[in-house]
Design a protein around this motif. Structure first.
Motif, short mmCIF file in Angstrom:
data_model
loop_
_atom_site.label_atom_id
_atom_site.label_comp_id
_atom_site.label_asym_id
_atom_site.label_seq_id
_atom_site.Cartn_x
_atom_site.Cartn_y
_atom_site.Cartn_z
N GLU A 86 -14.11 -3.54 -4.80
CA GLU A 86 -13.23 -4.55 -4.22
C GLU A 86 -11.94 -4.62 -5.02
O GLU A 86 -11.93 -5.03 -6.17
N TRP A 87 -10.85 -4.19 -4.41
CA TRP A 87 -9.56 -4.18 -5.09
C TRP A 87 -9.13 -5.59 -5.49
O TRP A 87 -8.49 -5.81 -6.50
N LEU A 128 -9.44 11.68 -25.93
CA LEU A 128 -10.68 12.32 -25.50
C LEU A 128 -10.97 12.10 -24.02
O LEU A 128 -11.88 12.69 -23.47
N LEU A 129 -10.19 11.24 -23.39
CA LEU A 129 -10.49 10.85 -22.03
C LEU A 129 -9.20 10.60 -21.27
O LEU A 129 -8.25 10.04 -21.81
N ASP A 130 -9.14 11.07 -20.04
CA ASP A 130 -8.07 10.71 -19.11
C ASP A 130 -8.67 9.75 -18.12
O ASP A 130 -9.65 10.07 -17.43
N GLY A 131 -8.12 8.54 -18.03
CA GLY A 131 -8.62 7.52 -17.12
C GLY A 131 -7.60 7.21 -16.05
O GLY A 131 -6.42 6.99 -16.36
N PHE A 132 -8.05 7.19 -14.81
CA PHE A 132 -7.17 6.93 -13.67
C PHE A 132 -7.81 5.87 -12.79
O PHE A 132 -9.02 5.70 -12.78
N LEU A 133 -6.98 5.19 -12.02
CA LEU A 133 -7.43 4.15 -11.11
C LEU A 133 -7.07 4.56 -9.69
O LEU A 133 -5.90 4.82 -9.40
N CYS A 134 -8.07 4.64 -8.84
CA CYS A 134 -7.87 5.04 -7.44
C CYS A 134 -7.52 3.81 -6.61
O CYS A 134 -8.29 2.86 -6.54
N HIS A 135 -6.36 3.83 -5.98
CA HIS A 135 -5.97 2.76 -5.08
C HIS A 135 -6.73 2.90 -3.76
O HIS A 135 -7.06 4.02 -3.36
N PRO A 136 -6.99 1.79 -3.07
CA PRO A 136 -7.71 1.87 -1.79
C PRO A 136 -7.01 2.84 -0.83
O PRO A 136 -5.79 2.83 -0.71
N GLY A 137 -7.80 3.69 -0.21
CA GLY A 137 -7.28 4.65 0.74
C GLY A 137 -6.93 6.00 0.14
O GLY A 137 -6.65 6.95 0.86
N ASP A 138 -6.94 6.11 -1.20
CA ASP A 138 -6.60 7.37 -1.87
C ASP A 138 -7.82 8.20 -2.26
O ASP A 138 -7.69 9.21 -2.96
N GLU A 139 -9.01 7.81 -1.84
CA GLU A 139 -10.23 8.49 -2.26
C GLU A 139 -10.25 9.96 -1.87
O GLU A 139 -10.68 10.81 -2.66
N ASP A 140 -9.78 10.29 -0.67
CA ASP A 140 -9.79 11.69 -0.24
C ASP A 140 -8.89 12.55 -1.11
O ASP A 140 -9.23 13.70 -1.43
N GLU A 141 -7.74 12.01 -1.51
CA GLU A 141 -6.84 12.76 -2.40
C GLU A 141 -7.49 13.02 -3.75
O GLU A 141 -7.42 14.13 -4.28
#
Length: 163
Positions: A86-87, A128-141
């Motif tokens: 839930e964004w 040691l880690l690259d962390g990213f946050l996926c915005h809603p609707g960007d899951e396929d990318e």
């Protein structure tokens, strides 16, 4: 459910594979070369996910990057993309919690003051880690990025941790 065995190309078979931390450890640390380096990266990942679970009430983390390949070279890091269920929960974080979450994300092209410097990339957990946050609707990318194999034109799988 354990992660599938390595392919002949030394990656997971294509697809998203559900896993928990013990599954990740078994496949990416125990069943791969350079165990000492992998232990350190896994510890960073484990701690990272522990903090994330306290900040984001529920979601998924897709695990990719060098740790998820079984190559003769030692891995340098692990990549994680966070997909909150839930964004709106992120929007409701108080200022301190929001700052902790943003501090756990990789930043690119950063200009810092005092001392003034340009940093190509700022990574959590000492790089040691690259962390990213996926915005809603960007899951396929993100799924397309995480599925790119080490050789152009090939595909690989990735692990999905849910909390």
């Amino acid at each position: 459910m354990p992660l599938p065995h390595w392919t002949p190309e030394h990656v997971l078979p294509p697809g998203r594979h559900p896993a928990d931390l013990s599954d990740l450890y078994e496949r990416f640390v125990w069943d791969a070369p350079h165990r000492n380096e992998r232990e350190i990266i896994f510890s960073a990942l484990s701690g990272y996910l522990g903090v994330v679970c306290r900040l984001i009430p529920s979601g998924r983390a897709w695990i990719g990057g060098e740790l998820t390949n079984r190559t003769s070279d030692a891995p340098r890091d692990v990549d994680v993309v966070l997909i909150p269920d839930e964004w709106g929960a992120l929007k409701r974080l108080d200022g301190a919690a929001r700052a902790r979450l943003y501090g756990m994300l990789t930043l690119r092209g950063v200009i810092a003051e005092q001392p003034v410097m340009y940093l190509e990339q700022v990574q959590p957990v000492s790089g040691l880690l690259d962390g990213f946050l996926c915005h809603p609707g960007d899951e396929d990318e993100w799924a397309a990025i995480w599925a790119r194999g080490p050789v152009p034109g090939t595909a690989k799988g990735f692990a999905e941790v849910t909390w």
